[in-house]
Scaffold this motif. Structure first.
Motif, PDB file in Angstrom:
ATOM      1  N   VAL A 126       0.833  -1.197   0.000  1.00  0.00           N
ATOM      2  CA  VAL A 126       0.000   0.000   0.000  1.00  0.00           C
ATOM      3  C   VAL A 126       0.873   1.255   0.000  1.00  0.00           C
ATOM      4  O   VAL A 126       0.521   2.263  -0.629  1.00  0.00           O
ATOM      5  CB  VAL A 126      -0.986  -0.003   1.189  1.00  0.00           C
ATOM      6  N   GLN A 127       2.037   1.199   0.646  1.00  0.00           N
ATOM      7  CA  GLN A 127       2.921   2.367   0.623  1.00  0.00           C
ATOM      8  C   GLN A 127       3.377   2.676  -0.798  1.00  0.00           C
ATOM      9  O   GLN A 127       3.373   3.833  -1.226  1.00  0.00           O
ATOM     10  CB  GLN A 127       4.135   2.165   1.532  1.00  0.00           C
ATOM     11  N   ARG A 128       3.778   1.642  -1.541  1.00  0.00           N
ATOM     12  CA  ARG A 128       4.231   1.872  -2.915  1.00  0.00           C
ATOM     13  C   ARG A 128       3.121   2.471  -3.772  1.00  0.00           C
ATOM     14  O   ARG A 128       3.377   3.352  -4.613  1.00  0.00           O
ATOM     15  CB  ARG A 128       4.746   0.571  -3.526  1.00  0.00           C
ATOM     16  N   LYS A 129       1.895   1.990  -3.583  1.00  0.00           N
ATOM     17  CA  LYS A 129       0.771   2.523  -4.365  1.00  0.00           C
ATOM     18  C   LYS A 129       0.517   3.988  -4.022  1.00  0.00           C
ATOM     19  O   LYS A 129       0.346   4.835  -4.907  1.00  0.00           O
ATOM     20  CB  LYS A 129      -0.481   1.697  -4.094  1.00  0.00           C
ATOM     21  N   LEU A 130       0.487   4.309  -2.726  1.00  0.00           N
ATOM     22  CA  LEU A 130       0.201   5.684  -2.314  1.00  0.00           C
ATOM     23  C   LEU A 130       1.340   6.632  -2.672  1.00  0.00           C
ATOM     24  O   LEU A 130       1.122   7.819  -2.929  1.00  0.00           O
ATOM     25  CB  LEU A 130      -0.063   5.734  -0.811  1.00  0.00           C
ATOM     26  N   ALA A 131       2.573   6.103  -2.692  1.00  0.00           N
ATOM     27  CA  ALA A 131       3.738   6.949  -2.928  1.00  0.00           C
ATOM     28  C   ALA A 131       3.840   7.437  -4.363  1.00  0.00           C
ATOM     29  O   ALA A 131       4.664   8.305  -4.659  1.00  0.00           O
ATOM     30  CB  ALA A 131       5.013   6.195  -2.559  1.00  0.00           C
ATOM     31  N   THR A 132       2.995   6.941  -5.256  1.00  0.00           N
ATOM     32  CA  THR A 132       3.010   7.477  -6.623  1.00  0.00           C
ATOM     33  C   THR A 132       2.491   8.903  -6.668  1.00  0.00           C
ATOM     34  O   THR A 132       2.813   9.654  -7.587  1.00  0.00           O
ATOM     35  CB  THR A 132       2.177   6.592  -7.577  1.00  0.00           C
ATOM     36  N   GLU A 180     -15.954  -0.391   6.697  1.00  0.00           N
ATOM     37  CA  GLU A 180     -15.985  -1.213   5.487  1.00  0.00           C
ATOM     38  C   GLU A 180     -15.455  -2.598   5.825  1.00  0.00           C
ATOM     39  O   GLU A 180     -14.489  -2.745   6.585  1.00  0.00           O
ATOM     40  CB  GLU A 180     -15.125  -0.597   4.382  1.00  0.00           C
ATOM     41  N   SER A 181     -16.071  -3.624   5.251  1.00  0.00           N
ATOM     42  CA  SER A 181     -15.638  -5.004   5.454  1.00  0.00           C
ATOM     43  C   SER A 181     -15.172  -5.583   4.122  1.00  0.00           C
ATOM     44  O   SER A 181     -15.826  -5.377   3.090  1.00  0.00           O
ATOM     45  CB  SER A 181     -16.797  -5.833   6.019  1.00  0.00           C
ATOM     46  N   ILE A 182     -14.043  -6.284   4.147  1.00  0.00           N
ATOM     47  CA  ILE A 182     -13.505  -6.882   2.923  1.00  0.00           C
ATOM     48  C   ILE A 182     -13.784  -8.382   2.938  1.00  0.00           C
ATOM     49  O   ILE A 182     -13.327  -9.108   3.830  1.00  0.00           O
ATOM     50  CB  ILE A 182     -11.999  -6.607   2.777  1.00  0.00           C
ATOM     51  N   ARG A 183     -14.562  -8.819   1.967  1.00  0.00           N
ATOM     52  CA  ARG A 183     -15.003 -10.215   1.894  1.00  0.00           C
ATOM     53  C   ARG A 183     -13.816 -11.160   1.745  1.00  0.00           C
ATOM     54  O   ARG A 183     -12.902 -10.928   0.954  1.00  0.00           O
ATOM     55  CB  ARG A 183     -15.949 -10.378   0.713  1.00  0.00           C
ATOM     56  N   GLY A 184     -13.840 -12.228   2.540  1.00  0.00           N
ATOM     57  CA  GLY A 184     -12.846 -13.278   2.431  1.00  0.00           C
ATOM     58  C   GLY A 184     -11.520 -12.986   3.108  1.00  0.00           C
ATOM     59  O   GLY A 184     -10.639 -13.848   3.126  1.00  0.00           O
ATOM     60  N   ALA A 185     -11.356 -11.785   3.676  1.00  0.00           N
ATOM     61  CA  ALA A 185     -10.076 -11.415   4.285  1.00  0.00           C
ATOM     62  C   ALA A 185     -10.078 -11.720   5.777  1.00  0.00           C
ATOM     63  O   ALA A 185     -11.116 -11.681   6.438  1.00  0.00           O
ATOM     64  CB  ALA A 185      -9.794  -9.929   4.053  1.00  0.00           C
ATOM     65  N   GLY A 186      -8.894 -12.007   6.302  1.00  0.00           N
ATOM     66  CA  GLY A 186      -8.722 -12.198   7.730  1.00  0.00           C
ATOM     67  C   GLY A 186      -8.109 -10.969   8.364  1.00  0.00           C
ATOM     68  O   GLY A 186      -8.262  -9.847   7.860  1.00  0.00           O
ATOM     69  N   HIS A 187      -7.377 -11.173   9.462  1.00  0.00           N
ATOM     70  CA  HIS A 187      -6.832 -10.039  10.208  1.00  0.00           C
ATOM     71  C   HIS A 187      -5.803  -9.256   9.403  1.00  0.00           C
ATOM     72  O   HIS A 187      -5.759  -8.035   9.480  1.00  0.00           O
ATOM     73  CB  HIS A 187      -6.202 -10.555  11.512  1.00  0.00           C
ATOM     74  N   TRP A 188      -4.974  -9.953   8.609  1.00  0.00           N
ATOM     75  CA  TRP A 188      -3.989  -9.255   7.777  1.00  0.00           C
ATOM     76  C   TRP A 188      -4.675  -8.860   6.453  1.00  0.00           C
ATOM     77  O   TRP A 188      -4.379  -9.372   5.381  1.00  0.00           O
ATOM     78  CB  TRP A 188      -2.776 -10.150   7.547  1.00  0.00           C
ATOM     79  N   VAL A 189      -5.581  -7.920   6.580  1.00  0.00           N
ATOM     80  CA  VAL A 189      -6.448  -7.538   5.459  1.00  0.00           C
ATOM     81  C   VAL A 189      -5.625  -7.066   4.261  1.00  0.00           C
ATOM     82  O   VAL A 189      -5.918  -7.424   3.112  1.00  0.00           O
ATOM     83  CB  VAL A 189      -7.418  -6.404   5.883  1.00  0.00           C
ATOM     84  N   HIS A 190      -4.625  -6.258   4.519  1.00  0.00           N
ATOM     85  CA  HIS A 190      -3.834  -5.673   3.435  1.00  0.00           C
ATOM     86  C   HIS A 190      -3.040  -6.729   2.680  1.00  0.00           C
ATOM     87  O   HIS A 190      -2.691  -6.530   1.515  1.00  0.00           O
ATOM     88  CB  HIS A 190      -2.893  -4.607   3.985  1.00  0.00           C
ATOM     89  N   ALA A 191      -2.756  -7.867   3.328  1.00  0.00           N
ATOM     90  CA  ALA A 191      -2.049  -8.961   2.659  1.00  0.00           C
ATOM     91  C   ALA A 191      -3.020  -9.932   1.988  1.00  0.00           C
ATOM     92  O   ALA A 191      -2.729 -10.475   0.926  1.00  0.00           O
ATOM     93  CB  ALA A 191      -1.173  -9.717   3.664  1.00  0.00           C
ATOM     94  N   ALA A 199      -6.131  -9.211   0.799  1.00  0.00           N
ATOM     95  CA  ALA A 199      -6.868  -8.596  -0.316  1.00  0.00           C
ATOM     96  C   ALA A 199      -6.246  -7.242  -0.656  1.00  0.00           C
ATOM     97  O   ALA A 199      -6.870  -6.197  -0.472  1.00  0.00           O
ATOM     98  CB  ALA A 199      -8.340  -8.432   0.058  1.00  0.00           C
ATOM     99  N   PRO A 200      -5.008  -7.247  -1.143  1.00  0.00           N
ATOM    100  CA  PRO A 200      -4.290  -5.978  -1.332  1.00  0.00           C
ATOM    101  C   PRO A 200      -4.956  -5.018  -2.303  1.00  0.00           C
ATOM    102  O   PRO A 200      -4.959  -3.800  -2.069  1.00  0.00           O
ATOM    103  CB  PRO A 200      -2.904  -6.421  -1.834  1.00  0.00           C
ATOM    104  N   GLN A 201      -5.532  -5.538  -3.379  1.00  0.00           N
ATOM    105  CA  GLN A 201      -6.141  -4.640  -4.368  1.00  0.00           C
ATOM    106  C   GLN A 201      -7.374  -3.936  -3.788  1.00  0.00           C
ATOM    107  O   GLN A 201      -7.517  -2.723  -3.889  1.00  0.00           O
ATOM    108  CB  GLN A 201      -6.513  -5.426  -5.632  1.00  0.00           C
ATOM    109  N   ARG A 202      -8.270  -4.706  -3.186  1.00  0.00           N
ATOM    110  CA  ARG A 202      -9.483  -4.108  -2.623  1.00  0.00           C
ATOM    111  C   ARG A 202      -9.138  -3.182  -1.468  1.00  0.00           C
ATOM    112  O   ARG A 202      -9.741  -2.101  -1.324  1.00  0.00           O
ATOM    113  CB  ARG A 202     -10.429  -5.218  -2.148  1.00  0.00           C
ATOM    114  N   PHE A 203      -8.171  -3.593  -0.649  1.00  0.00           N
ATOM    115  CA  PHE A 203      -7.746  -2.750   0.466  1.00  0.00           C
ATOM    116  C   PHE A 203      -7.240  -1.398  -0.046  1.00  0.00           C
ATOM    117  O   PHE A 203      -7.639  -0.337   0.442  1.00  0.00           O
ATOM    118  CB  PHE A 203      -6.650  -3.462   1.261  1.00  0.00           C
ATOM    119  N   THR A 204      -6.386  -1.438  -1.057  1.00  0.00           N
ATOM    120  CA  THR A 204      -5.822  -0.200  -1.592  1.00  0.00           C
ATOM    121  C   THR A 204      -6.908   0.660  -2.234  1.00  0.00           C
ATOM    122  O   THR A 204      -6.884   1.895  -2.120  1.00  0.00           O
ATOM    123  CB  THR A 204      -4.716  -0.512  -2.600  1.00  0.00           C
ATOM    124  N   GLU A 205      -7.871   0.034  -2.907  1.00  0.00           N
ATOM    125  CA  GLU A 205      -8.987   0.790  -3.489  1.00  0.00           C
ATOM    126  C   GLU A 205      -9.743   1.568  -2.418  1.00  0.00           C
ATOM    127  O   GLU A 205     -10.052   2.753  -2.602  1.00  0.00           O
ATOM    128  CB  GLU A 205      -9.961  -0.162  -4.203  1.00  0.00           C
TER     129      GLU A 205
END
Length: 262
Positions: free
Chosen positions: A37-43, A233-244, A246-252
């Motif tokens: 997520v840092q790399r995505k935001l850092a653009t 917001e809840s991300i379907r199918g993700a556990g505690h490490w949400v960003h790992a 479901a990285p695409q949905r998390f970043t969106e």
């Protein structure tokens, strides 16, 4: 305490002023755990991923959420990164909430990932109490580190998490302040008593993993009281490490939220 920081930003910054984003990892993590997520935001933004005290390459010392929040705020001030938007996962989320509640002018907006302002949040790590007394051989590589931890930690994911905190090569050992972390576990598991009128009025986004128990309906009243301008917001199918998970949905979700911060 000034923390170790991994900073990224746009290759070609535009004159348009954008708020920096501060990223805080969870228990036994480090700044690079939020690297995607840092790399995505850092653009488009200045980003600062911090190692919290006793983690990564930051200094060691007694832990509490007020102390950790102050570390983050002091480091932001030192790096001329205040005010900022703050994103924290798990223990980093509790640290971010504490920073926003106690110093709201320093935090323009808040993103809290899979943790609530309440007791709990780390009971599934299932770590033995004697890890501090682990006997290290003269040399360790990645494979032998995993073998060393296997008798103590059954979960592959938790073993991988802890392996990143061991200094490998010659003279291996714990690279983190494990003694201070273990001594502070009741405080890390908990949530401090706050003044009854304390609240953060800024825009706040809670993101939970659908399969994680750490934000539940029992937490909603406290979330409303402390963060009246929040959404969940809840991300379907993700556990505690949400960003790992479901990285695409998390970043969106993060980018959509940031786009609406003036």
């Amino acid at each position: 305490m000034l923390l170790n920081v991994s900073e990224r930003g746009p290759e070609h910054p535009t004159p348009e002023k954008t708020l920096p984003v501060v990223l805080l990892h969870g228990l036994f993590g480090r700044a690079r755990n939020l690297g995607f997520v840092q790399r995505k935001l850092a653009t488009t933004r200045r980003t600062l991923a911090m190692d919290l005290r006793n983690h990564g390459n930051s200094p060691h010392g007694p832990m509490s959420y007020p102390a950790m929040a102050q570390d983050v705020l002091d480091t932001m001030e030192h790096l001329h990164a205040s005010p900022a938007i703050m994103l924290g996962h798990s223990m980093g989320g509790k640290t971010a909430m504490m920073a926003a509640l106690t110093h709201p002018t320093a935090i323009r907006a808040l993103i809290v990932v899979d943790i609530a302002p309440a007791q709990g949040g780390f009971d599934r790590l299932d770590l033995p109490d004697n890890l501090e007394q682990l006997q290290f051989p003269p040399h360790l590589d990645q494979r032998s580190t995993n073998d060393l931890l296997r008798p103590y930690i059954a979960s592959d994911a938790v073993r991988q998490l802890m392996a990143q905190n061991i200094r490998q090569g010659d003279n291996p050992g714990w690279a983190i302040g494990l003694h201070d972390i273990q001594a502070a576990m009741p405080d890390i598991m908990g949530w401090p008593h706050l003044a009854p009128d304390l609240r953060y009025e800024g825009p706040t986004l809670f993101i939970r993993g659908e399969n994680s128990p750490y934000i539940s309906p029992g937490n909603y009243a406290a979330m409303r009281a402390l963060f009246p301008n929040h959404r969940l917001e809840s991300i379907r199918g993700a556990g505690h490490w949400v960003h790992a998970d479901a990285p695409q949905r998390f970043t969106e979700l993060v980018e959509e939220f940031l786009a609406n911060i003036p």
